[in-house]
Design an enzyme around this catalytic site. Structure first.
Site, mmCIF file in Angstrom:
data_model
loop_
_atom_site.group_PDB
_atom_site.id
_atom_site.type_symbol
_atom_site.label_atom_id
_atom_site.label_comp_id
_atom_site.label_asym_id
_atom_site.label_seq_id
_atom_site.Cartn_x
_atom_site.Cartn_y
_atom_site.Cartn_z
ATOM 1 N N GLU A 151 0.528 11.421 -23.893
ATOM 2 C CA GLU A 151 0.290 11.978 -22.564
ATOM 3 C C GLU A 151 0.471 10.880 -21.509
ATOM 4 O O GLU A 151 -0.069 9.798 -21.646
ATOM 5 C CB GLU A 151 -1.141 12.555 -22.506
ATOM 6 C CG GLU A 151 -1.462 13.245 -21.221
ATOM 7 C CD GLU A 151 -0.359 14.211 -20.804
ATOM 8 O OE1 GLU A 151 -0.043 15.124 -21.567
ATOM 9 O OE2 GLU A 151 0.205 14.043 -19.697
ATOM 10 N N LYS A 224 4.378 5.377 -25.946
ATOM 11 C CA LYS A 224 3.200 5.420 -25.076
ATOM 12 C C LYS A 224 2.660 4.013 -24.818
ATOM 13 O O LYS A 224 2.423 3.616 -23.675
ATOM 14 C CB LYS A 224 2.116 6.305 -25.715
ATOM 15 C CG LYS A 224 0.821 6.351 -24.962
ATOM 16 C CD LYS A 224 0.963 6.913 -23.563
ATOM 17 C CE LYS A 224 -0.287 6.694 -22.754
ATOM 18 N NZ LYS A 224 -0.216 7.112 -21.383
ATOM 19 N N PHE A 269 5.106 1.133 -8.428
ATOM 20 C CA PHE A 269 4.264 0.190 -9.176
ATOM 21 C C PHE A 269 4.433 -1.245 -8.709
ATOM 22 O O PHE A 269 4.021 -2.176 -9.381
ATOM 23 C CB PHE A 269 4.485 0.306 -10.689
ATOM 24 C CG PHE A 269 3.458 1.220 -11.301
ATOM 25 C CD1 PHE A 269 3.509 2.580 -11.077
ATOM 26 C CD2 PHE A 269 2.411 0.724 -12.060
ATOM 27 C CE1 PHE A 269 2.548 3.429 -11.607
ATOM 28 C CE2 PHE A 269 1.450 1.558 -12.599
ATOM 29 C CZ PHE A 269 1.521 2.919 -12.364
ATOM 30 N N CYS A 280 -7.164 3.325 -19.377
ATOM 31 C CA CYS A 280 -5.955 3.246 -20.203
ATOM 32 C C CYS A 280 -5.339 1.851 -20.274
ATOM 33 O O CYS A 280 -5.285 1.254 -21.347
ATOM 34 C CB CYS A 280 -4.931 4.244 -19.697
ATOM 35 S SG CYS A 280 -5.464 5.938 -19.985
ATOM 36 N N LYS A 283 -7.284 -1.101 -22.100
ATOM 37 C CA LYS A 283 -7.474 -0.909 -23.552
ATOM 38 C C LYS A 283 -6.130 -0.760 -24.280
ATOM 39 O O LYS A 283 -5.971 -1.254 -25.384
ATOM 40 C CB LYS A 283 -8.396 0.290 -23.805
ATOM 41 C CG LYS A 283 -7.699 1.618 -23.961
ATOM 42 C CD LYS A 283 -8.603 2.672 -24.536
ATOM 43 C CE LYS A 283 -8.037 4.061 -24.317
ATOM 44 N NZ LYS A 283 -6.748 4.339 -24.924
HETATM 45 N N1 LIG Z 1 -7.547 9.322 -18.924
HETATM 46 C C1 LIG Z 1 -6.240 9.171 -18.781
HETATM 47 O O1 LIG Z 1 -5.717 9.039 -17.694
HETATM 48 C C2 LIG Z 1 -5.355 9.195 -19.991
HETATM 49 C C3 LIG Z 1 -3.968 9.346 -19.834
HETATM 50 C C4 LIG Z 1 -3.168 9.379 -20.961
HETATM 51 C C5 LIG Z 1 -3.729 9.242 -22.218
HETATM 52 N N2 LIG Z 1 -5.084 9.072 -22.346
HETATM 53 C C6 LIG Z 1 -5.641 8.964 -23.692
HETATM 54 O O2 LIG Z 1 -6.192 10.217 -24.063
HETATM 55 C C7 LIG Z 1 -7.358 10.034 -24.869
HETATM 56 C C8 LIG Z 1 -8.537 10.725 -24.238
HETATM 57 O O3 LIG Z 1 -8.806 10.114 -22.994
HETATM 58 P P1 LIG Z 1 -9.822 10.758 -21.940
HETATM 59 O O4 LIG Z 1 -9.752 9.904 -20.733
HETATM 60 O O5 LIG Z 1 -9.569 12.213 -21.838
HETATM 61 O O6 LIG Z 1 -11.204 10.508 -22.723
HETATM 62 P P2 LIG Z 1 -12.640 11.112 -22.363
HETATM 63 O O7 LIG Z 1 -13.608 10.111 -22.858
HETATM 64 O O8 LIG Z 1 -12.682 11.548 -20.944
HETATM 65 O O9 LIG Z 1 -12.725 12.432 -23.267
HETATM 66 C C9 LIG Z 1 -12.844 12.426 -24.654
HETATM 67 C C10 LIG Z 1 -13.616 13.673 -25.055
HETATM 68 O O10 LIG Z 1 -13.587 13.791 -26.469
HETATM 69 C C11 LIG Z 1 -14.854 14.302 -26.893
HETATM 70 N N3 LIG Z 1 -15.017 14.016 -28.321
HETATM 71 C C12 LIG Z 1 -15.164 12.826 -28.944
HETATM 72 N N4 LIG Z 1 -15.272 13.000 -30.284
HETATM 73 C C13 LIG Z 1 -15.160 14.324 -30.513
HETATM 74 C C14 LIG Z 1 -15.173 15.127 -31.698
HETATM 75 N N5 LIG Z 1 -15.311 14.577 -32.901
HETATM 76 N N6 LIG Z 1 -15.054 16.456 -31.554
HETATM 77 C C15 LIG Z 1 -14.907 17.013 -30.351
HETATM 78 N N7 LIG Z 1 -14.879 16.308 -29.191
HETATM 79 C C16 LIG Z 1 -15.001 14.980 -29.277
HETATM 80 C C17 LIG Z 1 -15.835 13.588 -25.987
HETATM 81 O O11 LIG Z 1 -17.076 14.262 -25.934
HETATM 82 C C18 LIG Z 1 -15.093 13.647 -24.648
HETATM 83 O O12 LIG Z 1 -15.398 14.817 -23.926
HETATM 84 C C19 LIG Z 1 -7.515 8.527 -25.013
HETATM 85 O O13 LIG Z 1 -6.871 8.103 -26.192
HETATM 86 C C20 LIG Z 1 -6.784 7.986 -23.817
HETATM 87 O O14 LIG Z 1 -6.299 6.682 -24.023
HETATM 88 C C21 LIG Z 1 -5.902 9.069 -21.271
#
Ligand SMILES: NC(=O)c1ccc[n+]([C@@H]2O[C@H](COP(=O)([O-])OP(=O)(O)OC[C@H]3O[C@@H](n4cnc5c(N)ncnc54)[C@H](O)[C@@H]3O)[C@@H](O)[C@H]2O)c1
Length: 471
Positions: A151, A224, A269, A280, A283
């Protein structure tokens, strides 16, 4: 119409789930945080994202349901998107324990062919691990495939980024698996979504329809990490150039214009500031560095990118010190605590880290952020005051600091702000304003990579007015 389970309803899962529902798919969003689930079921929107409330209102209870029952959600779905967190471990690896725990719950619900999709950002080889875990738990090899669908959304513009992506990357090692992902994204790739009268409006330069790039799962995982590393490198590069500009009295904005108009480089950028942050880039760079090392390659360039980013905050702190002489007891107005404009996310926010350092230096701080107040309060508690607007934050402050590039900060009433401040000093970590205009308004104005100006000392050179960026 496809039946989809999205596991993890954070910034990525919630946006992906709401958008898939908007495509016309039947979506179950799963989370193990009972409070978050209850809030979502009650119609609340737990994160600040433009257009997300509209999408949730549109589909909640119909095409989009929320559940804590992972087994039932997997059983009911053709594709299971894993969108849980992958935070860094102490050593900088991605902590994949949340991904693993989801993978372990899948086999018992594999009653027909399903695709398990990595949406979380994960290191290369994760898809192989997911496959092994599912097989070890007695799933038949042909009952599932594991795909990678990284994503690229940015917080603050997450919904439009998802619906109007530059590209969709699908890592799939079988044609059957790739076809499932193609079907899911068909409303975007065949352009039909964009013809709907109720489509969420897109940005000006959207690529319609977006290309869907099919690769191997390993390549998609690397795409990614490599994309985020490249973007972070661009930020650190221009921050390093800004430091040189400061040393020689040049203007980094002019330099950016000069290099960004080269189509091989591009202007996006190239935004000097107080460094990148968020959940992101920091980490993902560490995780990419760690996985490269494990695979036998020392990616030292990434060390330097991270070092420059760290140093950028220290440079800004030195700038504040040089503007105010001593810090202990100084009252500062801070505008912006989120890691970037348009979001309430404060994870690894350089604005928050700077605020904490200033507190440790003995400053008193009154902060205003349009969306991140509640999350910042959970971290800072009563260590700082929070204001309801920029003008209250500025009252009796010895200087005003701009730490996040919120759109609304581009249209402040500077005469009113000047009246509130003890001293008309603005230290801008995001280069939001034209130095000449600030000096004309009576401010001593410091920014990044541009000469400081004050009403008594006119700017060395003029700089073109700047549009607020949102990259
Ligand atoms: N935030 C961004 O802008 C972004 C963009 C691209 C990719 N990502 C990637 O996407 C992933 C998620 O990021 P995010 O920012 O949405 O994280 P977040 O912490 O906001 O959300 C993660 C969710 O997963 C839930 N969760 C954890 N373990 C679980 C389980 N076993 N069963 C069900 N739910 C569970 C948590 O309660 C939480 O609501 C990460 O790997 C991140 O690097 C994030």
């Amino acid at each position: 119409m496809m039946r989809i389970a999205v596991v993890g309803s954070g910034y990525v899962g919630l946006v992906a789930g709401a958008c898939f529902a908007d495509f016309g798919h039947q979506v179950i969003l799963v989370d193990n945080d009972q409070q978050k689930l209850a809030a979502l079921q009650n119609g609340q929107v737990p994160i600040h994202e433009k257009f997300l409330p509209e999408l949730l209102d549109r589909h909640r209870g119909h095409r989009l349901t929320f559940s804590g029952d992972l087994h039932a959600a997997v059983a009911a779905s053709d594709a299971i998107f894993i969108a849980v967190g992958t935070p860094p471990t102490e050593e900088g690896h991605a902590d994949l324990s949340y991904v693993e725990s989801v993978a372990r719950s899948i086999p018992s619900a594999l009653d027909r062919y399903k695709v398990v999709v990595e949406k979380s950002t994960v290191p290369v080889y994760t898809s192989e691990w997911i496959r092994k875990i599912i097989l070890r738990n007695a799933a038949a090899p042909d009952s599932f495939d594991v795909a990678s669908n990284p994503e690229f959304l940015r917080e603050g513009t997450a919904v439009t980024d998802f619906l109007y992506p530059d590209r969709i990357v699908v890592g799939a090692d079988s044609e059957r698996c790739a076809e499932v992902l193609r079907n899911i994204y068909a409303p975007l790739t065949d352009g039909s979504y964009y013809q709907r009268p109720d489509a969420i409006p897109g940005p000006d330069r959207a690529q319609i329809p977006p290309p869907l790039i099919v690769t191997s799962t390993k390549s998609a995982e690397l795409i990614k990490h490599a994309s985020n590393a490249f973007l972070a490198m661009k930020i650190s590069f221009i921050n390093a150039v800004a430091s040189v500009c400061e040393s020689v009295g040049a203007n980094v904005q002019q330099v950016c214009r000069g290099i960004g108009t080269d189509s091989r480089i591009g202007p996006r950028f190239l935004n000097p500031g107080i460094g990148y942050g968020g959940s992101c880039f920091p980490k993902d760079l560490k995780a990419f560095r760690a996985v490269a090392r494990e695979c036998g390659y020392e990616f030292r360039l990434l060390d330097e990118v991270m070092l420059i980013n760290e140093e950028q905050r220290h440079r800004f702190l030195r700038k504040i010190r040089s503007a105010l002489w001593t810090l202990r007891g100084k009252r500062l107005a801070v505008l912006g605590l989120a890691f970037k404009g348009g979001t309430d996310d404060i994870r690894e926010s350089p604005a928050l880290l700077l605020t904490q350092t200033l507190l440790a230096e003995g400053c008193r701080i009154c902060a205003y952020d349009p969306a991140a107040k509640a999350r910042a309060q959970e971290v800072l508690h009563s260590q700082i005051e929070f204001a309801d607007n920029p003008y209250d934050a500025a009252r009796h402050a010895d200087a005003l600091l701009i730490l996040t590039e919120w759109e609304e900060f581009a249209a402040l009433d500077w005469n009113r702000l000047r009246d509130q401040l003890n001293d008309p000093i603005v230290i801008d970590g995001r280069n939001l304003y034209d130095p000449e205009a600030m000096a004309a308004l009576g401010f001593t104005y410091y920014s990044v990579g541009r000469p400081a100006v004050s009403p008594e000392i006119p700017p060395l050179s003029t700089s073109a007015p700047r549009k607020l960026k949102n990259a």
